[in-house]
Design a protein around this motif. Structure first.
Motif, PDB file in Angstrom:
ATOM      1  N   GLY A 171       1.102  15.987  -8.104  1.00  0.00           N
ATOM      2  CA  GLY A 171       1.214  16.330  -6.770  1.00  0.00           C
ATOM      3  C   GLY A 171       0.032  17.170  -6.265  1.00  0.00           C
ATOM      4  O   GLY A 171      -0.852  17.443  -6.946  1.00  0.00           O
ATOM      5  N   GLY A 172      -0.064  17.678  -4.981  1.00  0.00           N
ATOM      6  CA  GLY A 172      -1.174  18.452  -4.601  1.00  0.00           C
ATOM      7  C   GLY A 172      -0.738  20.057  -4.806  1.00  0.00           C
ATOM      8  O   GLY A 172       0.243  20.310  -5.383  1.00  0.00           O
ATOM      9  N   PHE A 173      -1.426  20.828  -4.067  1.00  0.00           N
ATOM     10  CA  PHE A 173      -1.203  22.244  -4.230  1.00  0.00           C
ATOM     11  C   PHE A 173       0.107  22.817  -3.786  1.00  0.00           C
ATOM     12  O   PHE A 173       0.367  22.650  -2.485  1.00  0.00           O
ATOM     13  CB  PHE A 173      -2.436  23.026  -3.738  1.00  0.00           C
ATOM     14  N   LEU A 174       0.879  23.140  -4.392  1.00  0.00           N
ATOM     15  CA  LEU A 174       2.119  23.671  -4.120  1.00  0.00           C
ATOM     16  C   LEU A 174       3.245  22.789  -3.592  1.00  0.00           C
ATOM     17  O   LEU A 174       4.056  22.740  -2.980  1.00  0.00           O
ATOM     18  CB  LEU A 174       2.121  24.827  -3.347  1.00  0.00           C
ATOM     19  N   ARG A 175       2.815  21.226  -3.817  1.00  0.00           N
ATOM     20  CA  ARG A 175       3.458  20.396  -2.973  1.00  0.00           C
ATOM     21  C   ARG A 175       3.616  18.885  -4.214  1.00  0.00           C
ATOM     22  O   ARG A 175       2.644  18.772  -4.573  1.00  0.00           O
ATOM     23  CB  ARG A 175       2.757  19.701  -1.779  1.00  0.00           C
ATOM     24  N   TRP A 220       3.480  11.616  -0.431  1.00  0.00           N
ATOM     25  CA  TRP A 220       2.381  11.660  -1.409  1.00  0.00           C
ATOM     26  C   TRP A 220       1.230  12.626  -1.255  1.00  0.00           C
ATOM     27  O   TRP A 220       0.747  12.389  -0.096  1.00  0.00           O
ATOM     28  CB  TRP A 220       1.766  10.208  -1.736  1.00  0.00           C
ATOM     29  N   TYR A 221       0.998  13.332  -2.174  1.00  0.00           N
ATOM     30  CA  TYR A 221       0.152  14.366  -2.078  1.00  0.00           C
ATOM     31  C   TYR A 221      -0.971  14.327  -3.204  1.00  0.00           C
ATOM     32  O   TYR A 221      -1.975  15.001  -2.955  1.00  0.00           O
ATOM     33  CB  TYR A 221       0.760  15.832  -2.062  1.00  0.00           C
ATOM     34  N   SER A 222      -0.826  13.283  -3.876  1.00  0.00           N
ATOM     35  CA  SER A 222      -1.745  13.073  -5.134  1.00  0.00           C
ATOM     36  C   SER A 222      -1.956  11.799  -5.352  1.00  0.00           C
ATOM     37  O   SER A 222      -0.681  10.988  -5.256  1.00  0.00           O
ATOM     38  CB  SER A 222      -1.738  14.217  -6.231  1.00  0.00           C
ATOM     39  N   ARG A 223      -2.850  11.120  -5.979  1.00  0.00           N
ATOM     40  CA  ARG A 223      -2.876   9.726  -6.267  1.00  0.00           C
ATOM     41  C   ARG A 223      -2.522   9.805  -7.829  1.00  0.00           C
ATOM     42  O   ARG A 223      -3.447   9.427  -8.657  1.00  0.00           O
ATOM     43  CB  ARG A 223      -4.266   9.162  -6.165  1.00  0.00           C
ATOM     44  N   ASP A 224      -1.223   9.618  -8.080  1.00  0.00           N
ATOM     45  CA  ASP A 224      -0.644   9.585  -9.376  1.00  0.00           C
ATOM     46  C   ASP A 224      -0.252   8.159  -9.493  1.00  0.00           C
ATOM     47  O   ASP A 224       0.676   7.591  -9.088  1.00  0.00           O
ATOM     48  CB  ASP A 224       0.674  10.212  -9.261  1.00  0.00           C
ATOM     49  N   GLU A 273       0.773  -1.148   0.182  1.00  0.00           N
ATOM     50  CA  GLU A 273      -0.095  -0.159   0.011  1.00  0.00           C
ATOM     51  C   GLU A 273       0.772   1.185   0.160  1.00  0.00           C
ATOM     52  O   GLU A 273       2.137   1.226   0.287  1.00  0.00           O
ATOM     53  CB  GLU A 273      -0.954   0.117   1.199  1.00  0.00           C
ATOM     54  N   ILE A 274       0.260   2.338  -0.343  1.00  0.00           N
ATOM     55  CA  ILE A 274       0.759   3.508  -0.453  1.00  0.00           C
ATOM     56  C   ILE A 274      -0.219   4.638   0.298  1.00  0.00           C
ATOM     57  O   ILE A 274      -1.452   4.617  -0.139  1.00  0.00           O
ATOM     58  CB  ILE A 274       1.300   4.014  -1.887  1.00  0.00           C
ATOM     59  N   LEU A 275       0.358   5.495   1.191  1.00  0.00           N
ATOM     60  CA  LEU A 275      -0.405   6.359   1.821  1.00  0.00           C
ATOM     61  C   LEU A 275      -0.214   7.642   1.078  1.00  0.00           C
ATOM     62  O   LEU A 275       0.789   8.321   1.127  1.00  0.00           O
ATOM     63  CB  LEU A 275      -0.131   6.370   3.408  1.00  0.00           C
ATOM     64  N   VAL A 276      -1.444   8.369   0.866  1.00  0.00           N
ATOM     65  CA  VAL A 276      -1.602   9.553   0.161  1.00  0.00           C
ATOM     66  C   VAL A 276      -2.105  10.621   1.068  1.00  0.00           C
ATOM     67  O   VAL A 276      -3.582  10.286   1.775  1.00  0.00           O
ATOM     68  CB  VAL A 276      -2.222   9.589  -1.036  1.00  0.00           C
ATOM     69  N   GLN A 277      -1.690  11.728   1.396  1.00  0.00           N
ATOM     70  CA  GLN A 277      -2.322  12.784   2.458  1.00  0.00           C
ATOM     71  C   GLN A 277      -3.701  13.290   2.054  1.00  0.00           C
ATOM     72  O   GLN A 277      -4.069  13.217   0.923  1.00  0.00           O
ATOM     73  CB  GLN A 277      -1.509  13.986   2.629  1.00  0.00           C
TER      74      GLN A 277
END
Length: 251
Positions: free
Chosen positions: A145-149, A158-162, A79-83
């Protein structure tokens, strides 16, 4: 005389620009309403089999996102954990690859865990073993990624589900260009738990489907500015006509 011509040209350009922006917002409003109607239809429809490899190249956000789908296969023990931020607070989405019967791989967002339950050993129950059936919403990959991250796979941030980047970080072969936000448990039973202390982790069914629809107010604002510009042009023309008339040169 030159300043009057320049002033008129500038006002005319502003008038045309404001009117064009208002019309563009009206177009966007109709597009957004069609999108909302389409997604509402998806959410009310029964689930359909998730697209297989042959259909992957033709997937489009405006035609397929939030479609209700079902998957059958085996969840890999990885698994991968994404904020994430949900109505249960800040934490992580648990992204787990699922291998389908045809061998293709699809990432499943099994749900949300808070910081206290990011360790699988503290969730109270292991991921379903063996063949499972999962229902959920089809979501297209979120690269970058996510906003500015930016995602930092080497650091486990991880900030987005790429899905492509997640597959590379796991050393997996090609995966589906979408993931599935799980809305039911592994047996297909409803699972949208929203209590202060969920009975089990991760908690599926927390996807928020919401589209901002403020295009009408934006359109009215632009049209109002266009009307004010037109009024300024008329007012300026009347003042110039009166000045010339008073000077004995009405032409």
């Amino acid at each position: 005389m030159g300043w009057l011509v320049l002033w008129t040209v500038l006002l005319a350009a502003a008038l045309g620009g404001f009117a064009a922006l208002g019309s563009w917002q009206v177009h966007r409003m109709h597009w957004k309403h069609a999108l909302i109607d389409r997604v509402d239809g998806f959410l009310r429809a029964p689930p359909v089999p998730a697209p297989g490899p042959d259909a992957w190249p033709g997937l489009r956000a405006d035609q397929d996102e939030y479609r209700r789908v079902e998957l059958r296969g085996v969840l890999l023990d990885r698994e991968i954990l994404v904020q994430a931020n949900t109505r249960l607070g800040a934490g992580f989405w648990v992204m787990t690859p699922l291998r389908r019967e045809d061998g293709s791989l699809v990432f499943v967002n099994r749900g949300f865990v808070d910081a206290a339950h990011r360790d699988p050993g503290r969730r109270g129950a292991a991921a379903p073993a063996g063949r499972v059936r999962i229902e959920g919403l089809l979501r297209l990959s979120q690269p970058g990624g996510g906003f500015l991250r930016n995602n930092a796979p080497a650091e486990g941030r991880w900030y987005s589900r790429d899905v492509s980047a997640m597959a590379r970080s796991m050393g997996l072969p090609a995966v589906a260009p979408y993931f599935v936000d799980q809305s039911t448990d592994g047996e297909g039973a409803a699972a949208g738990v929203a209590t202060a202390e969920p009975l089990r982790w991760p908690v599926p069914g927390l996807t928020v489907v919401h589209f901002r629809d403020e295009h009408l107010s934006y359109a009215l604002t632009w049209y109002a500015l266009a009307a004010m510009t037109a009024a300024a042009m008329v007012y300026g023309a009347r003042l110039e006509w009166r000045r010339r008339r008073a000077a004995g040169n009405p032409s």
